[in-house]
Scaffold this motif. Structure first.
Motif, short mmCIF file in Angstrom:
data_model
loop_
_atom_site.label_atom_id
_atom_site.label_comp_id
_atom_site.label_asym_id
_atom_site.label_seq_id
_atom_site.Cartn_x
_atom_site.Cartn_y
_atom_site.Cartn_z
N LEU A 124 64.38 34.65 83.97
CA LEU A 124 65.69 34.35 84.54
C LEU A 124 66.80 35.04 83.75
O LEU A 124 67.79 35.48 84.35
N ALA A 125 66.65 35.14 82.44
CA ALA A 125 67.65 35.84 81.64
C ALA A 125 67.70 37.32 82.02
O ALA A 125 68.78 37.92 82.12
N GLU A 126 66.52 37.90 82.24
CA GLU A 126 66.46 39.30 82.66
C GLU A 126 67.10 39.47 84.04
O GLU A 126 67.88 40.41 84.25
N GLN A 127 66.79 38.57 84.97
CA GLN A 127 67.40 38.63 86.29
C GLN A 127 68.91 38.44 86.20
O GLN A 127 69.67 39.11 86.91
N ASN A 178 55.95 24.12 78.08
CA ASN A 178 56.99 24.76 77.28
C ASN A 178 56.83 26.28 77.32
O ASN A 178 57.81 27.01 77.43
N LEU A 179 55.58 26.74 77.22
CA LEU A 179 55.35 28.19 77.28
C LEU A 179 55.73 28.73 78.65
O LEU A 179 56.36 29.79 78.76
N THR A 180 55.35 28.01 79.70
CA THR A 180 55.69 28.44 81.05
C THR A 180 57.20 28.47 81.24
O THR A 180 57.75 29.43 81.80
N LEU A 181 57.87 27.42 80.77
CA LEU A 181 59.32 27.37 80.91
C LEU A 181 60.00 28.45 80.08
O LEU A 181 61.01 29.02 80.52
N ALA A 182 59.47 28.75 78.91
CA ALA A 182 60.04 29.82 78.10
C ALA A 182 59.89 31.16 78.80
O ALA A 182 60.82 31.99 78.79
N GLU A 183 58.73 31.37 79.43
CA GLU A 183 58.51 32.61 80.17
C GLU A 183 59.45 32.69 81.37
O GLU A 183 60.06 33.74 81.63
N GLN A 184 59.59 31.59 82.09
CA GLN A 184 60.52 31.56 83.22
C GLN A 184 61.95 31.79 82.74
O GLN A 184 62.73 32.47 83.40
#
Length: 150
Positions: free
Chosen positions: A90-93, A80-86
């Motif tokens: 992705l939101a920034e990209q 979940n932490l990894t997915l939140a970071e991704q």
């Protein structure tokens, strides 16, 4: 008179005690149910270690399952932490791509405006040149006509 000895008294009391246990109150003889109950109790007592071992085994199995569940929970939390970071990356990209698309749209609109201006200037230049030649021809024609009539 006869005095019983101490050992005789003990023997007599033991016999009476055994008779009292063996013969229930009321003068009945011992029933088989008493022995069956005693046998069942002994079997239950001897079966207790097996039940205790089974309970220990079940307890250890439950502990192992709990450990597995904890490990799975920790792994899911890490995912979940990894997915939140991704997701944040992705939101920034996505935001950067949106800005780039808007800049490209603005550049395309500016290019179209420039092309329209160039087209307008070209059409105006051609129209002015054509108008110049037409006016000159008309003026020459008019001047020749006026010169001939004199």
């Amino acid at each position: 008179m006869f005095k019983p000895s101490k050992s005789r008294l003990i023997q007599l009391s033991l016999i009476l005690l055994v008779a009292g246990i063996a013969l229930p109150a009321g003068g009945r003889t011992a029933s088989a149910n008493y022995f069956n109950n005693m046998y069942d109790n002994i079997q239950q007592f001897t079966g207790l270690p097996d039940e205790i071992n089974q309970l220990k085994s079940n307890y250890n199995q439950a502990l192992q399952e709990l450990d597995k569940a904890k490990i799975a929970s920790e792994r899911l939390q890490q995912q979940n932490l990894t997915l939140a970071e991704q997701n944040s990356n992705l939101a920034e990209q996505n935001q950067q791509l949106t800005q780039m698309v808007s800049q490209l749209q603005e550049a395309e609109a500016a290019r179209k405006r420039g092309a329209e201006r160039l087209k307008t200037v070209a059409i105006t230049a051609v129209a002015l040149a054509a108008g110049y030649f037409v006016i000159i021809r008309v003026l020459r024609f008019g001047m020749r006509r006026t010169n001939r009539s004199r």
